[in-house]
Design a protein around this motif. Sequence first.
Motif, PDB file in Angstrom:
ATOM      1  N   ARG A 118       0.847  -1.193   0.000  1.00 30.98           N
ATOM      2  CA  ARG A 118       0.000   0.000   0.000  1.00 30.98           C
ATOM      3  C   ARG A 118       0.878   1.237   0.000  1.00 30.98           C
ATOM      4  NH1 ARG A 118      -2.759  -1.100   4.449  1.00 30.98           N
ATOM      5  NH2 ARG A 118      -1.492   0.250   5.735  1.00 30.98           N
ATOM      6  N   SER A 119       0.502   2.215  -0.783  1.00 31.17           N
ATOM      7  CA  SER A 119       1.266   3.456  -0.859  1.00 31.17           C
ATOM      8  C   SER A 119       1.253   4.167   0.489  1.00 31.17           C
ATOM      9  CB  SER A 119       0.695   4.378  -1.946  1.00 31.17           C
ATOM     10  OG  SER A 119      -0.632   4.753  -1.618  1.00 31.17           O
ATOM     11  N   PRO A 120       2.248   5.022   0.746  1.00 31.11           N
ATOM     12  CA  PRO A 120       2.313   5.720   2.042  1.00 31.11           C
ATOM     13  C   PRO A 120       1.057   6.520   2.369  1.00 31.11           C
ATOM     14  CG  PRO A 120       4.377   5.987   0.867  1.00 31.11           C
ATOM     15  CD  PRO A 120       3.411   5.328  -0.093  1.00 31.11           C
ATOM     16  N   ASP A 121       0.391   7.059   1.358  1.00 32.21           N
ATOM     17  CA  ASP A 121      -0.823   7.830   1.615  1.00 32.21           C
ATOM     18  C   ASP A 121      -2.075   6.957   1.626  1.00 32.21           C
ATOM     19  OD1 ASP A 121      -1.157   7.224  -1.050  1.00 32.21           O
ATOM     20  OD2 ASP A 121      -1.336   9.310  -1.730  1.00 32.21           O
ATOM     21  N   GLY A 122      -1.909   5.649   1.405  1.00 34.48           N
ATOM     22  CA  GLY A 122      -3.041   4.726   1.411  1.00 34.48           C
ATOM     23  C   GLY A 122      -3.920   4.830   0.181  1.00 34.48           C
ATOM     24  N   GLY A 123      -3.478   5.575  -0.818  1.00 31.03           N
ATOM     25  CA  GLY A 123      -4.296   5.813  -2.001  1.00 31.03           C
ATOM     26  C   GLY A 123      -4.365   4.674  -2.990  1.00 31.03           C
ATOM     27  N   VAL A 124      -3.381   3.794  -2.984  1.00 29.85           N
ATOM     28  CA  VAL A 124      -3.395   2.652  -3.901  1.00 29.85           C
ATOM     29  C   VAL A 124      -2.880   1.421  -3.156  1.00 29.85           C
ATOM     30  CG1 VAL A 124      -1.094   3.091  -4.879  1.00 29.85           C
ATOM     31  CG2 VAL A 124      -2.744   1.809  -6.204  1.00 29.85           C
ATOM     32  N   GLU A 125      -3.534   0.301  -3.389  1.00 27.00           N
ATOM     33  CA  GLU A 125      -3.095  -0.974  -2.824  1.00 27.00           C
ATOM     34  C   GLU A 125      -2.911  -1.951  -3.974  1.00 27.00           C
ATOM     35  OE1 GLU A 125      -4.002  -4.279   0.592  1.00 27.00           O
ATOM     36  OE2 GLU A 125      -5.052  -2.370   0.618  1.00 27.00           O
ATOM     37  N   VAL A 126      -1.772  -2.628  -3.966  1.00 26.87           N
ATOM     38  CA  VAL A 126      -1.427  -3.566  -5.026  1.00 26.87           C
ATOM     39  C   VAL A 126      -1.240  -4.944  -4.391  1.00 26.87           C
ATOM     40  CG1 VAL A 126       0.170  -4.080  -6.909  1.00 26.87           C
ATOM     41  CG2 VAL A 126      -0.237  -1.698  -6.247  1.00 26.87           C
ATOM     42  N   THR A 127      -1.997  -5.923  -4.873  1.00 33.19           N
ATOM     43  CA  THR A 127      -1.874  -7.296  -4.397  1.00 33.19           C
ATOM     44  C   THR A 127      -1.142  -8.103  -5.463  1.00 33.19           C
ATOM     45  OG1 THR A 127      -3.916  -7.090  -3.140  1.00 33.19           O
ATOM     46  CG2 THR A 127      -3.137  -9.322  -3.578  1.00 33.19           C
ATOM     47  N   LEU A 128      -0.055  -8.765  -5.049  1.00 28.50           N
ATOM     48  CA  LEU A 128       0.780  -9.532  -5.975  1.00 28.50           C
ATOM     49  C   LEU A 128       0.811 -10.989  -5.532  1.00 28.50           C
ATOM     50  CD1 LEU A 128       2.598  -6.691  -5.069  1.00 28.50           C
ATOM     51  CD2 LEU A 128       3.322  -7.240  -7.361  1.00 28.50           C
ATOM     52  N   ARG A 129       0.747 -11.898  -6.505  1.00 28.87           N
ATOM     53  CA  ARG A 129       0.731 -13.329  -6.185  1.00 28.87           C
ATOM     54  C   ARG A 129       1.553 -14.094  -7.216  1.00 28.87           C
ATOM     55  NH1 ARG A 129      -3.821 -17.452  -6.924  1.00 28.87           N
ATOM     56  NH2 ARG A 129      -3.114 -19.126  -5.582  1.00 28.87           N
ATOM     57  N   ALA A 130       2.486 -14.920  -6.729  1.00 28.20           N
ATOM     58  CA  ALA A 130       3.280 -15.776  -7.611  1.00 28.20           C
ATOM     59  C   ALA A 130       2.413 -16.941  -8.077  1.00 28.20           C
ATOM     60  CB  ALA A 130       4.511 -16.290  -6.871  1.00 28.20           C
ATOM     61  N   GLY A 135     -12.899   4.079 -15.102  1.00 26.61           N
ATOM     62  CA  GLY A 135     -13.778   4.577 -14.061  1.00 26.61           C
ATOM     63  C   GLY A 135     -13.924   3.695 -12.840  1.00 26.61           C
ATOM     64  N   ASP A 136     -13.313   2.499 -12.831  1.00 29.16           N
ATOM     65  CA  ASP A 136     -13.450   1.606 -11.676  1.00 29.16           C
ATOM     66  C   ASP A 136     -12.270   1.694 -10.711  1.00 29.16           C
ATOM     67  OD1 ASP A 136     -15.868   0.703 -12.550  1.00 29.16           O
ATOM     68  OD2 ASP A 136     -15.145  -1.217 -13.290  1.00 29.16           O
ATOM     69  N   GLY A 137     -11.154   2.267 -11.134  1.00 33.92           N
ATOM     70  CA  GLY A 137      -9.990   2.373 -10.263  1.00 33.92           C
ATOM     71  C   GLY A 137      -9.271   1.059 -10.059  1.00 33.92           C
ATOM     72  N   VAL A 138      -9.389   0.147 -11.025  1.00 32.20           N
ATOM     73  CA  VAL A 138      -8.750  -1.168 -10.920  1.00 32.20           C
ATOM     74  C   VAL A 138      -7.864  -1.403 -12.136  1.00 32.20           C
ATOM     75  CG1 VAL A 138      -9.114  -3.660 -10.756  1.00 32.20           C
ATOM     76  CG2 VAL A 138     -10.689  -2.104  -9.624  1.00 32.20           C
ATOM     77  N   VAL A 139      -6.636  -1.851 -11.859  1.00 28.34           N
ATOM     78  CA  VAL A 139      -5.714  -2.275 -12.911  1.00 28.34           C
ATOM     79  C   VAL A 139      -5.337  -3.713 -12.595  1.00 28.34           C
ATOM     80  CG1 VAL A 139      -3.439  -1.946 -13.962  1.00 28.34           C
ATOM     81  CG2 VAL A 139      -4.781   0.040 -13.257  1.00 28.34           C
ATOM     82  N   ALA A 152      -7.370   1.669  -6.637  1.00 25.05           N
ATOM     83  CA  ALA A 152      -7.220   3.049  -6.176  1.00 25.05           C
ATOM     84  C   ALA A 152      -8.544   3.766  -6.390  1.00 25.05           C
ATOM     85  CB  ALA A 152      -6.110   3.763  -6.957  1.00 25.05           C
ATOM     86  N   ASP A 153      -8.660   4.927  -5.787  1.00 28.70           N
ATOM     87  CA  ASP A 153      -9.817   5.775  -6.033  1.00 28.70           C
ATOM     88  C   ASP A 153      -9.826   6.087  -7.530  1.00 28.70           C
ATOM     89  OD1 ASP A 153     -11.661   7.817  -6.301  1.00 28.70           O
ATOM     90  OD2 ASP A 153     -10.810   9.061  -4.722  1.00 28.70           O
ATOM     91  N   PRO A 154     -10.946   5.829  -8.230  1.00 34.88           N
ATOM     92  CA  PRO A 154     -10.976   6.036  -9.680  1.00 34.88           C
ATOM     93  C   PRO A 154     -10.528   7.430 -10.123  1.00 34.88           C
ATOM     94  CG  PRO A 154     -12.992   4.965  -8.954  1.00 34.88           C
ATOM     95  CD  PRO A 154     -12.230   5.329  -7.718  1.00 34.88           C
ATOM     96  N   GLU A 155     -10.827   8.447  -9.326  1.00 34.16           N
ATOM     97  CA  GLU A 155     -10.456   9.809  -9.699  1.00 34.16           C
ATOM     98  C   GLU A 155      -8.959  10.067  -9.554  1.00 34.16           C
ATOM     99  OE1 GLU A 155     -12.956  12.474  -7.545  1.00 34.16           O
ATOM    100  OE2 GLU A 155     -14.792  11.598  -8.366  1.00 34.16           O
ATOM    101  N   ARG A 156      -8.267   9.214  -8.778  1.00 36.75           N
ATOM    102  CA  ARG A 156      -6.837   9.422  -8.541  1.00 36.75           C
ATOM    103  C   ARG A 156      -5.968   8.379  -9.233  1.00 36.75           C
ATOM    104  NH1 ARG A 156      -6.176   9.764  -2.341  1.00 36.75           N
ATOM    105  NH2 ARG A 156      -4.072  10.257  -2.930  1.00 36.75           N
TER     106      ARG A 156
END
Length: 182
Positions: free
Chosen positions: A85-97, A137-141, A159-163
Amino acid sequence: MARAHARGRWRTALGVAAVVVVVAAGLAALGLYLAPRVLPNIGAEVAVGDTVETLRGDGVSARITVPDGWVARRAWQRDDEISVRSPDGGVEVTLRAVAEDAAAAAAGVRGAVPDSAALVTERLASGLSAVHAEADGDGVVVAAVGAASGASVSVVARADPERLTAYRPVIARVLEGIEVGG
C-alpha cells in the motif's frame, strides 16, 4: 433477620452479575469495532528504502521490490501473496506468484475488470512481459508479469478512480520491480 441478610446477598450478587454483563458487552462491542481495523495490519511492515520481498509457491518464486515508505503485508499463512500500500493509502497492489505464463495469469485476474477492458502486452526493461488491463472509471488495474512461458506474478491494483491516473507511475514502478524465477 437471616432472611433479610440473605436477600441482601442476592441483591449484591445480582448487581455484581449485572455489572459484569455490562462490562463484558462493552468489551465485546469494542472488540467488534476494533477488530476490522487492527487485524488486517498485523504483520504489516513499512519498507525502509526499496525492500525486496520473496514470494514462493508451487515451485514458483518471485522477488518483489517494495518502494520506500510503502506498507507490505503478507497474506495470512501464504508465502505466495503480498499486498503493498502506498504511504498515503491511495493505492493498494496485491501480488501473487503463480505457475502460469503472464497471459494465462492475466486472464486469471481479469475478472476484476469488465470484459470491455482490453488486455495490452508490453515488454518491461527487465525483459519480462507485462500483460495488463484497466477498467475505465473503476480504479482497478489488473496485470501479470512474467516470461512468455513459465511462472509469473499476477497483480491487482486498486485506487480511487479519480486518482488512478496519478498512481499509474507508481503502479508501473511496482511492475518493473518484479523478478520471476522457476
